[in-house]
Design an enzyme around this catalytic site. Structure first.
Site, PDB file in Angstrom:
ATOM      1  N   GLY A 189      48.762 -63.551  17.501  1.00 18.95           N
ATOM      2  CA  GLY A 189      49.594 -64.670  17.065  1.00 18.95           C
ATOM      3  C   GLY A 189      49.947 -65.537  18.255  1.00 18.95           C
ATOM      4  N   HIS A 198      32.929 -75.089  32.356  1.00 18.29           N
ATOM      5  CA  HIS A 198      33.421 -75.583  33.641  1.00 18.29           C
ATOM      6  C   HIS A 198      34.704 -76.403  33.526  1.00 18.29           C
ATOM      7  CE1 HIS A 198      32.230 -79.797  32.970  1.00 18.29           C
ATOM      8  NE2 HIS A 198      31.280 -79.258  32.225  1.00 18.29           N
ATOM      9  N   HIS A 254      44.999 -66.639  24.387  1.00 19.92           N
ATOM     10  CA  HIS A 254      43.948 -65.714  23.973  1.00 19.92           C
ATOM     11  C   HIS A 254      42.756 -66.525  23.459  1.00 19.92           C
ATOM     12  CE1 HIS A 254      42.640 -62.154  21.137  1.00 19.92           C
ATOM     13  NE2 HIS A 254      41.716 -62.471  22.003  1.00 19.92           N
TER      14      HIS A 254
HETATM   15  C1  LIG Z   1      39.222 -58.339  19.032  1.00 21.24           C
HETATM   16  C2  LIG Z   1      39.980 -59.051  17.958  1.00 21.24           C
HETATM   17  O1  LIG Z   1      40.037 -58.650  16.835  1.00 21.24           O
HETATM   18  S1  LIG Z   1      40.829 -60.483  18.406  1.00 21.24           S
HETATM   19  C3  LIG Z   1      41.441 -61.140  16.874  1.00 21.24           C
HETATM   20  C4  LIG Z   1      40.737 -62.399  16.474  1.00 21.24           C
HETATM   21  N1  LIG Z   1      41.342 -62.898  15.268  1.00 21.24           N
HETATM   22  C5  LIG Z   1      41.236 -64.169  14.853  1.00 21.24           C
HETATM   23  O2  LIG Z   1      40.567 -64.979  15.447  1.00 21.24           O
HETATM   24  C6  LIG Z   1      42.047 -64.524  13.637  1.00 21.24           C
HETATM   25  C7  LIG Z   1      42.412 -66.013  13.574  1.00 21.24           C
HETATM   26  N2  LIG Z   1      43.242 -66.229  12.445  1.00 21.24           N
HETATM   27  C8  LIG Z   1      42.868 -66.993  11.372  1.00 21.24           C
HETATM   28  O3  LIG Z   1      41.785 -67.601  11.339  1.00 21.24           O
HETATM   29  C9  LIG Z   1      43.881 -67.061  10.248  1.00 21.24           C
HETATM   30  O4  LIG Z   1      43.179 -67.078   9.012  1.00 21.24           O
HETATM   31  C10 LIG Z   1      44.853 -68.258  10.371  1.00 21.24           C
HETATM   32  C11 LIG Z   1      45.850 -67.912  11.505  1.00 21.24           C
HETATM   33  C12 LIG Z   1      44.150 -69.526  10.733  1.00 21.24           C
HETATM   34  C13 LIG Z   1      45.609 -68.518   9.097  1.00 21.24           C
HETATM   35  O5  LIG Z   1      46.322 -67.402   8.737  1.00 21.24           O
HETATM   36  P1  LIG Z   1      47.546 -67.574   7.721  1.00 21.24           P
HETATM   37  O6  LIG Z   1      48.587 -68.452   8.312  1.00 21.24           O
HETATM   38  O7  LIG Z   1      47.943 -66.211   7.316  1.00 21.24           O
HETATM   39  O8  LIG Z   1      46.947 -68.419   6.529  1.00 21.24           O
HETATM   40  P2  LIG Z   1      46.388 -67.942   5.110  1.00 21.24           P
HETATM   41  O9  LIG Z   1      45.492 -66.760   5.269  1.00 21.24           O
HETATM   42  O10 LIG Z   1      47.568 -67.815   4.192  1.00 21.24           O
HETATM   43  O11 LIG Z   1      45.478 -69.170   4.660  1.00 21.24           O
HETATM   44  C14 LIG Z   1      46.029 -70.436   4.353  1.00 21.24           C
HETATM   45  C15 LIG Z   1      44.881 -71.325   3.878  1.00 21.24           C
HETATM   46  O12 LIG Z   1      44.025 -71.590   4.985  1.00 21.24           O
HETATM   47  C16 LIG Z   1      42.694 -71.091   4.714  1.00 21.24           C
HETATM   48  N3  LIG Z   1      42.223 -70.477   5.959  1.00 21.24           N
HETATM   49  C17 LIG Z   1      42.765 -69.448   6.646  1.00 21.24           C
HETATM   50  N4  LIG Z   1      42.081 -69.208   7.765  1.00 21.24           N
HETATM   51  C18 LIG Z   1      41.081 -70.100   7.783  1.00 21.24           C
HETATM   52  C19 LIG Z   1      40.019 -70.331   8.714  1.00 21.24           C
HETATM   53  N5  LIG Z   1      39.891 -69.604   9.854  1.00 21.24           N
HETATM   54  N6  LIG Z   1      39.172 -71.347   8.459  1.00 21.24           N
HETATM   55  C20 LIG Z   1      39.290 -72.099   7.303  1.00 21.24           C
HETATM   56  N7  LIG Z   1      40.288 -71.915   6.391  1.00 21.24           N
HETATM   57  C21 LIG Z   1      41.152 -70.919   6.637  1.00 21.24           C
HETATM   58  C22 LIG Z   1      42.866 -70.057   3.617  1.00 21.24           C
HETATM   59  O13 LIG Z   1      41.685 -69.919   2.868  1.00 21.24           O
HETATM   60  C23 LIG Z   1      43.992 -70.669   2.836  1.00 21.24           C
HETATM   61  O14 LIG Z   1      43.484 -71.716   2.041  1.00 21.24           O
HETATM   62  P3  LIG Z   1      44.101 -72.031   0.581  1.00 21.24           P
HETATM   63  O15 LIG Z   1      45.524 -72.426   0.818  1.00 21.24           O
HETATM   64  O16 LIG Z   1      43.235 -73.157   0.096  1.00 21.24           O
HETATM   65  O17 LIG Z   1      43.963 -70.764  -0.186  1.00 21.24           O
END
Ligand SMILES: CC(=O)SCCNC(=O)CCNC(=O)[C@H](O)C(C)(C)COP(=O)(O)OP(=O)(O)OC[C@H]1O[C@@H](n2cnc3c(N)ncnc32)[C@H](O)[C@@H]1OP(=O)(O)O
Length: 169
Positions: free
Chosen positions: A31, A98, A107
């Site tokens: 987050g 670069h 992150h």
């Molecule tokens: C090693 C590791 O694991 S490191 C971890 C890496 N993790 C990541 O990169 C996770 C990044 N997080 C995301 O992409 C998340 O989906 C977020 C933060 C963008 C949104 O999360 P939330 O705030 O919980 O939103 P939520 O899941 O409720 O979605 C809200 C809307 O956005 C859409 N949405 C969510 N994420 C995305 C995305 N990445 N791309 C396009 N649309 C998205 C959903 O489909 C939803 O649409 P709707 O309202 O039409 O149904």
């Protein structure tokens, strides 16, 4: 060899007395507001050294500046002229090209790509596989969703998704 359990954060003061003064930040960040930077400050105020961790498979060009507590993981590439702040994570297979500048507690998630000259403010998270085109600037406290494409500057904190990235919260 199993790693011994040393205790919770309450044990820091005692550990500082009994162990060599080097610590690593092992907690992740999914987050915008996370405890990594506060933890780094606390460890350093107790006298721990918190060095940069470069995984054996990371490529970090000579001259890249890297703040304390930052980790660059396997397959990640950080290219010449870039500056990374404190307590950052450049995760597996991410690219920081670069002359990029990352603030503190940033992150870059697995597979994300920062093109040349990109600036990312403190506490941002750039989601898995996101792409930022060259020279864009992202202000502090932004979450860029997985797979998003950022094609212009972002000056308002929030959550951005899609191609081109748009603010959803
Ligand atoms: C090693 C590791 O694991 S490191 C971890 C890496 N993790 C990541 O990169 C996770 C990044 N997080 C995301 O992409 C998340 O989906 C977020 C933060 C963008 C949104 O999360 P939330 O705030 O919980 O939103 P939520 O899941 O409720 O979605 C809200 C809307 O956005 C859409 N949405 C969510 N994420 C995305 C995305 N990445 N791309 C396009 N649309 C998205 C959903 O489909 C939803 O649409 P709707 O309202 O039409 O149904």
């Amino acid at each position: 060899m199993p790693t011994p359990y040393l205790g919770t954060d309450d044990a820091f003061e005692q550990l500082r007395e009994s162990l060599p003064s080097c610590a690593a930040l092992g907690i992740g960040k999914i987050g915008v507001q996370t405890p990594r930077l506060d933890l780094l400050d606390r460890l350093q105020s107790l006298g721990f050294r918190v060095p940069v961790v470069l995984a054996p498979g990371a490529i970090c060009h000579e001259g890249v500046q890297t703040g304390d507590g930052t980790v660059v993981l396997d397959g990640a590439v950080v290219v010449i002229g870039s500056r990374l702040g404190r307590a950052c994570i450049v995760n597996t297979n991410a690219t920081v090209d670069h002359d990029c500048v990352l603030g503190d507690d940033v992150h870059i998630a697995p597979g994300a790509t920062l093109s040349g000259g990109v600036e990312v403010g403190d506490h941002c998270m750039i989601g898995t596989g996101a792409n930022l085109i060259q020279m864009v600037r992202i202000c502090a406290d932004c979450m860029i969703g997985a797979g998003a494409t950022v094609v212009s500057d972002i000056s308002m904190p929030g959550i951005y998704v899609g191609t081109p990235a748009r603010r959803i919260a």
